[in-house]
Motif scaffolding. Sequence first.
Motif, PDB file in Angstrom:
ATOM      1  N   LEU A 175       0.834  -1.211   0.000  1.00  0.00           N
ATOM      2  CA  LEU A 175       0.000   0.000   0.000  1.00  0.00           C
ATOM      3  C   LEU A 175       0.862   1.251   0.000  1.00  0.00           C
ATOM      4  CD1 LEU A 175      -2.859  -0.999   2.470  1.00  0.00           C
ATOM      5  CD2 LEU A 175      -3.049  -0.624   0.015  1.00  0.00           C
ATOM      6  N   SER A 176       2.175   1.047  -0.174  1.00  0.00           N
ATOM      7  CA  SER A 176       3.086   2.186  -0.030  1.00  0.00           C
ATOM      8  C   SER A 176       2.835   3.238  -1.119  1.00  0.00           C
ATOM      9  CB  SER A 176       4.529   1.704  -0.099  1.00  0.00           C
ATOM     10  OG  SER A 176       4.824   1.251  -1.407  1.00  0.00           O
ATOM     11  N   THR A 177       2.379   2.767  -2.309  1.00  0.00           N
ATOM     12  CA  THR A 177       2.116   3.739  -3.364  1.00  0.00           C
ATOM     13  C   THR A 177       0.977   4.676  -2.964  1.00  0.00           C
ATOM     14  OG1 THR A 177       2.798   2.074  -4.938  1.00  0.00           O
ATOM     15  CG2 THR A 177       1.652   3.975  -5.824  1.00  0.00           C
ATOM     16  N   TYR A 178      -0.014   4.085  -2.277  1.00  0.00           N
ATOM     17  CA  TYR A 178      -1.102   4.940  -1.796  1.00  0.00           C
ATOM     18  C   TYR A 178      -0.615   5.887  -0.709  1.00  0.00           C
ATOM     19  CZ  TYR A 178      -4.603   2.626  -4.582  1.00  0.00           C
ATOM     20  OH  TYR A 178      -5.326   2.177  -5.641  1.00  0.00           O
ATOM     21  N   GLY A 179       0.355   5.422   0.082  1.00  0.00           N
ATOM     22  CA  GLY A 179       0.957   6.299   1.071  1.00  0.00           C
ATOM     23  C   GLY A 179       1.605   7.490   0.386  1.00  0.00           C
ATOM     24  N   GLN A 180       2.291   7.179  -0.712  1.00  0.00           N
ATOM     25  CA  GLN A 180       2.957   8.215  -1.494  1.00  0.00           C
ATOM     26  C   GLN A 180       1.935   9.198  -2.074  1.00  0.00           C
ATOM     27  OE1 GLN A 180       5.422   6.177  -4.328  1.00  0.00           O
ATOM     28  NE2 GLN A 180       6.306   8.094  -5.028  1.00  0.00           N
ATOM     29  N   LEU A 181       0.786   8.633  -2.482  1.00  0.00           N
ATOM     30  CA  LEU A 181      -0.261   9.456  -3.078  1.00  0.00           C
ATOM     31  C   LEU A 181      -0.733  10.512  -2.090  1.00  0.00           C
ATOM     32  CD1 LEU A 181      -2.280   9.750  -5.508  1.00  0.00           C
ATOM     33  CD2 LEU A 181      -3.807   8.273  -4.226  1.00  0.00           C
ATOM     34  N   LEU A 182      -0.678  10.141  -0.781  1.00  0.00           N
ATOM     35  CA  LEU A 182      -1.225  11.049   0.213  1.00  0.00           C
ATOM     36  C   LEU A 182      -0.171  11.981   0.796  1.00  0.00           C
ATOM     37  CD1 LEU A 182      -3.702   8.619   1.970  1.00  0.00           C
ATOM     38  CD2 LEU A 182      -4.177  10.350   0.230  1.00  0.00           C
ATOM     39  N   ASN A 183       1.029  12.030   0.202  1.00  0.00           N
ATOM     40  CA  ASN A 183       1.981  13.011   0.718  1.00  0.00           C
ATOM     41  C   ASN A 183       1.548  14.418   0.340  1.00  0.00           C
ATOM     42  OD1 ASN A 183       2.996  13.888  -1.754  1.00  0.00           O
ATOM     43  ND2 ASN A 183       4.683  12.422  -1.751  1.00  0.00           N
ATOM     44  N   GLU A 184       2.202  15.394   0.923  1.00  0.00           N
ATOM     45  CA  GLU A 184       1.674  16.756   0.856  1.00  0.00           C
ATOM     46  C   GLU A 184       1.542  17.287  -0.564  1.00  0.00           C
ATOM     47  OE1 GLU A 184       2.604  21.008   2.893  1.00  0.00           O
ATOM     48  OE2 GLU A 184       3.552  19.236   3.759  1.00  0.00           O
ATOM     49  N   ALA A 185       2.581  17.063  -1.371  1.00  0.00           N
ATOM     50  CA  ALA A 185       2.580  17.611  -2.731  1.00  0.00           C
ATOM     51  C   ALA A 185       1.445  17.006  -3.555  1.00  0.00           C
ATOM     52  CB  ALA A 185       3.922  17.334  -3.410  1.00  0.00           C
ATOM     53  N   ASN A 186       1.269  15.685  -3.435  1.00  0.00           N
ATOM     54  CA  ASN A 186       0.238  15.026  -4.223  1.00  0.00           C
ATOM     55  C   ASN A 186      -1.163  15.366  -3.728  1.00  0.00           C
ATOM     56  OD1 ASN A 186       2.132  13.864  -5.864  1.00  0.00           O
ATOM     57  ND2 ASN A 186       2.289  11.996  -4.614  1.00  0.00           N
ATOM     58  N   LEU A 187      -1.306  15.458  -2.403  1.00  0.00           N
ATOM     59  CA  LEU A 187      -2.596  15.846  -1.836  1.00  0.00           C
ATOM     60  C   LEU A 187      -2.992  17.228  -2.328  1.00  0.00           C
ATOM     61  CD1 LEU A 187      -4.247  14.050  -0.088  1.00  0.00           C
ATOM     62  CD2 LEU A 187      -3.453  15.284   1.928  1.00  0.00           C
ATOM     63  N   ASP A 188      -1.969  18.084  -2.415  1.00  0.00           N
ATOM     64  CA  ASP A 188      -2.161  19.438  -2.930  1.00  0.00           C
ATOM     65  C   ASP A 188      -2.756  19.388  -4.339  1.00  0.00           C
ATOM     66  OD1 ASP A 188      -1.875  22.132  -2.474  1.00  0.00           O
ATOM     67  OD2 ASP A 188      -0.092  22.222  -3.771  1.00  0.00           O
ATOM     68  N   ILE A 189      -2.205  18.497  -5.179  1.00  0.00           N
ATOM     69  CA  ILE A 189      -2.684  18.361  -6.552  1.00  0.00           C
ATOM     70  C   ILE A 189      -4.146  17.926  -6.562  1.00  0.00           C
ATOM     71  CG2 ILE A 189      -2.460  16.974  -8.657  1.00  0.00           C
ATOM     72  CD1 ILE A 189       0.528  16.853  -8.134  1.00  0.00           C
ATOM     73  N   ILE A 190      -4.451  16.947  -5.695  1.00  0.00           N
ATOM     74  CA  ILE A 190      -5.809  16.418  -5.664  1.00  0.00           C
ATOM     75  C   ILE A 190      -6.794  17.496  -5.247  1.00  0.00           C
ATOM     76  CG2 ILE A 190      -7.337  14.765  -4.503  1.00  0.00           C
ATOM     77  CD1 ILE A 190      -4.873  12.895  -4.344  1.00  0.00           C
ATOM     78  N   ILE A 191      -6.443  18.211  -4.170  1.00  0.00           N
ATOM     79  CA  ILE A 191      -7.357  19.245  -3.671  1.00  0.00           C
ATOM     80  C   ILE A 191      -7.556  20.328  -4.726  1.00  0.00           C
ATOM     81  CG2 ILE A 191      -7.568  21.112  -1.985  1.00  0.00           C
ATOM     82  CD1 ILE A 191      -6.162  19.172   0.007  1.00  0.00           C
ATOM     83  N   ARG A 192      -6.463  20.724  -5.383  1.00  0.00           N
ATOM     84  CA  ARG A 192      -6.545  21.764  -6.402  1.00  0.00           C
ATOM     85  C   ARG A 192      -7.494  21.311  -7.521  1.00  0.00           C
ATOM     86  NH1 ARG A 192      -1.376  21.875  -8.153  1.00  0.00           N
ATOM     87  NH2 ARG A 192      -0.894  23.162  -6.352  1.00  0.00           N
ATOM     88  N   THR A 193      -7.337  20.083  -7.960  1.00  0.00           N
ATOM     89  CA  THR A 193      -8.146  19.595  -9.084  1.00  0.00           C
ATOM     90  C   THR A 193      -9.617  19.507  -8.707  1.00  0.00           C
ATOM     91  OG1 THR A 193      -6.239  18.285  -9.701  1.00  0.00           O
ATOM     92  CG2 THR A 193      -8.288  17.818 -10.850  1.00  0.00           C
ATOM     93  N   VAL A 194      -9.876  18.944  -7.523  1.00  0.00           N
ATOM     94  CA  VAL A 194     -11.270  18.776  -7.113  1.00  0.00           C
ATOM     95  C   VAL A 194     -11.943  20.134  -6.915  1.00  0.00           C
ATOM     96  CG1 VAL A 194     -12.789  17.868  -5.314  1.00  0.00           C
ATOM     97  CG2 VAL A 194     -10.881  16.506  -6.121  1.00  0.00           C
ATOM     98  N   SER A 195     -11.220  21.104  -6.317  1.00  0.00           N
ATOM     99  CA  SER A 195     -11.835  22.428  -6.143  1.00  0.00           C
ATOM    100  C   SER A 195     -12.112  23.044  -7.494  1.00  0.00           C
ATOM    101  CB  SER A 195     -10.955  23.384  -5.339  1.00  0.00           C
ATOM    102  OG  SER A 195     -10.034  22.700  -4.575  1.00  0.00           O
ATOM    103  N   MET A 196     -11.165  22.897  -8.424  1.00  0.00           N
ATOM    104  CA  MET A 196     -11.380  23.457  -9.754  1.00  0.00           C
ATOM    105  C   MET A 196     -12.611  22.819 -10.397  1.00  0.00           C
ATOM    106  SD  MET A 196     -10.524  25.528 -12.168  1.00  0.00           S
ATOM    107  CE  MET A 196      -8.871  26.113 -12.410  1.00  0.00           C
ATOM    108  N   ALA A 197     -12.723  21.497 -10.290  1.00  0.00           N
ATOM    109  CA  ALA A 197     -13.862  20.807 -10.902  1.00  0.00           C
ATOM    110  C   ALA A 197     -15.165  21.294 -10.288  1.00  0.00           C
ATOM    111  CB  ALA A 197     -13.728  19.293 -10.730  1.00  0.00           C
ATOM    112  N   ALA A 198     -15.167  21.502  -8.972  1.00  0.00           N
ATOM    113  CA  ALA A 198     -16.389  21.938  -8.301  1.00  0.00           C
ATOM    114  C   ALA A 198     -16.778  23.327  -8.748  1.00  0.00           C
ATOM    115  CB  ALA A 198     -16.181  21.904  -6.785  1.00  0.00           C
ATOM    116  N   ILE A 199     -15.795  24.217  -8.812  1.00  0.00           N
ATOM    117  CA  ILE A 199     -16.095  25.609  -9.151  1.00  0.00           C
ATOM    118  C   ILE A 199     -16.491  25.719 -10.626  1.00  0.00           C
ATOM    119  CG2 ILE A 199     -13.991  26.823  -9.900  1.00  0.00           C
ATOM    120  CD1 ILE A 199     -14.186  28.528  -7.518  1.00  0.00           C
ATOM    121  N   VAL A 200     -15.850  24.932 -11.469  1.00  0.00           N
ATOM    122  CA  VAL A 200     -16.210  24.918 -12.892  1.00  0.00           C
ATOM    123  C   VAL A 200     -17.648  24.422 -13.056  1.00  0.00           C
ATOM    124  CG1 VAL A 200     -15.800  23.697 -15.073  1.00  0.00           C
ATOM    125  CG2 VAL A 200     -13.887  24.708 -13.839  1.00  0.00           C
TER     126      VAL A 200
END
Lengths: 333, 271, 317
Positions: free
Chosen positions: C76-101
């Motif tokens: 599950l280490s790849t998922y651990g990597q997915l949740l590091n700060e930089a990647n989480l940042d990407i996810i949050i940015r994308t989801v907020s953009m999708a919501a606002i769009v």
Amino acid sequence: MTAAVLFENVSRHFGAVRAVDAVDLAVAEGEFFAMLGPSGSGKTTCLRLMAGFEQPTHGHIEIFGETAEGVPPYRRNVNTVFQDYALFPHLSILDNVAYGLMVKGVVREERRKAAEDALAMVKLPGYGARRPGQLSGGQRQRVALARALVNKPKVLLLDEPLGALDLKLREQMQEELKTLQKSLGITFVFVTHDQGEALSMADRIAVFNDGKIQQLGTPEDVYKRPKTRFVADFVGSSNILQPEFVTQLGAGQQLASLRPEAIGLNSKKEGQLAVSGVVLSRSFLGASNRVTVNVGGTKLHVMSPASSPVPEEGSNVTLSFAPADLHLMETTP
Amino acid sequence: MRSDRSTSAPPGLKIAAAGGLLFLHLPIMLIFLYAFTTEEKSYQFPPPGLTLQWFAVTWNRPDVWEALSLSVRVASIATAIALVLGTLCAAAVSQTRFFGRETISLLVILPIALPGIITGIALRSAFSMADIPFSIWTIVLGHATFCVVVVYNNAVARFRRVSGSLVEASMDLGANGLQTFRHVILPNISTALLAGGMLAFALSFDEVIVTTFTGGQQSTLPIWMLQELIRPRQRPVTNVVAMVVVLVTFLPILAAYYLTRDGDQIAGSGK
Amino acid sequence: MSAITGEQAILIEKPGLAGRISDFFWKHPHVFLAVMLAPPLLWLGIIYLGSLLALLLQSFFSIDDYSGLVNYEFTLSTYGQLLNEANLDIIIRTVSMAAIVTLFSALIAFPIAYYAARYARGKWKAIFYLGVMLPLWSSYLVKIYAWKLILAKEGILTWFLAKLNLLWLLDAWLSIPVIGGNSLSVSYTGTFIVFVYVWMPFMILPIQASLERVPANLIEASSDLGSTPQQTFRHVLFPLALPGIVAGSIFTFSLTLGDYIIPQIIGSSRLFIGQAVYAQQGTAGNIPLAAAFTVVPIVIMGLYLWMARKMGAFDAL
């Protein structure tokens, strides 16, 4: 003589629903046969079993002595006039009528000629080039008829063919269908929920309810001698008399039906039975008056001709009828 | 009491609706203007002058022709596959009542409901696992998958109208299954299929996201354009190609619209 | 009248293969159904779902840091990597953009859909329909390209604002942190405008379809009962149009979530999910992480579709 259509103990179940439940019937050759009943009574499913769109869950079907179950609709020499006519929207009227001959491989010239003759027979000569969308409901009905008859079927099935037409047109088509049937000699099986239509057109009527045949007989039989309360109620209107009431008339403890038009108002004749009551209400129906009379707690409807005098509401009247018109029925249901 | 239908729209609504439509159309119209600009290096507005020379330049560019040809081939094959698969699926779903038809609808819709990048990367890694080299067929495989839904959607509605009494009438008149298909079903669904095919073609012709993953070295027209957008070589040629692409995609859309509209009238009058 | 005599009641079987096939399928409708369903189900099941599952499987592998090769062991280490700060940042940015769009798409689409559904008649109805269909189906890249022309520093927007003496407004907007930037074409604002432009048409037709199903007399009934137009909108129209909005939002949301081309061409250098997937599988060669990234939109869209179905939005599609 072999029957045109024979059902032996035929059932059709849809899951737990018994649309047709152990039906026996025999349609004679050259007969105008009506299947009458309310919607969901199984009459249309019976028609579809004859056409081959449905297969029986149990039982045996014969068409002119040949086994029909397992035979697809396109191998039955039986044709249907559909309730919504089901004309092919992409074909001209002529091509619609010639369709059956085309798929059988009849050559072009011959089938055009046959189709034109069939159109002339249903009084639509020269309509061949039009499209179904350009015709009125009545005209489409005739095209559907021509399209079926051009194949010279052994049995013609008609599924509520007049249901979508207005009253005037319906009466005219009833006449025409009857004449056509007599002149062609083809067996017609006709589904309707309109008892008037069944009575006026059919040689024999099968009255359906809950997937079963309640009564099978001539129109006169069914109308005058209903076997069950359902038939008495559904075919025409009837006064249903409870066994206690019938006993008082001296006719045995049984359920009985009495047609409103069989009852005379203040006109008792020799040999008739009579009861007296009080007029509750009356309404004018054009050719007749309907009078409702309370006879010792039982309400009786009386249909009296418009020409005879109508008693006032609240007045006492004598109701009389011939003992033969009091028709005893099976008590259940 | 007033009827909503008989009154005209409130002015605010009119302005908002017209504004929305303008927002959709103005940028596309701009493409037409830029195809004629004399400016080569930047996106200067208004264009300093107008010229037709870039049409000739574009005409003589072999890379544009190659990309166009590949796009047309891919779209044609993908559309053909989608027509077969989509029609079969629509026929099965609408002619019979069987459990699981909702699942099938979902499965058909999934390739466009999930972002294209997922389809793209999934196919790419599957190809590399199965050692399938990239070719026109790997592109087609991806395109056909998401084109099925367009054909399916167009066909399923029409099938529903044809199924039932028309099919029964045909069988009743002596036509077996194949004859019924040829003489009744096919003529009635053909315009819907044609429309679905047109839309599938347009969808495939324009697809870029999945194609970047399944295309390897070859460029479809959208891939060519994407490369020009990222690293512009000759901007005016891109302008001209953009305009042509807009015109070319308009045609199937208009055709599909007129086909389904007429079809609805014909089928509607049959009742 | 014709050569057909109609002597027999049951006709003999038609000769030839076609007749036999027809009879066989008529007698075995389930076989027929299976024959029709097999090709599309096999295609979608094997090619599409198969690849998708294979991809998801890879997200449970990891990449060896030294060799750069995939280590085929469950982790599950790849998922651990997915949740590091930089990647989480990407996810949050994308989801907020999708919501606002999605939100803005609904706002712009609603008046168009409402007008088309309730007021446009005859010729205008067709014009509205084509007016939505043509941009919807126009080339995706051409649409992005058009906005590059518009948003460029020397482009039409700058020219237009200069004519109106409003350039200061643009400069003020661009100086706002996060949403601003050097020019509109390298800012989040630019990305946002293009996202809305490209995906908004997908919102119009579902809303229009659900509004058209509202009977006119319902609105009359509401105004008859004394509602103001605003109240009618809030209590009658909007709830009835909601399934359409949700159906449309499936597209706007999903398409924004997975897009990697728009932010690449118009936007800042900060990554969205699509770009991250692209980069991980391409230059970085980290298929497991790329696969893990794709799980995010799949899970989000799965939840979204499940919710939409509960709201009856599929009927509006």
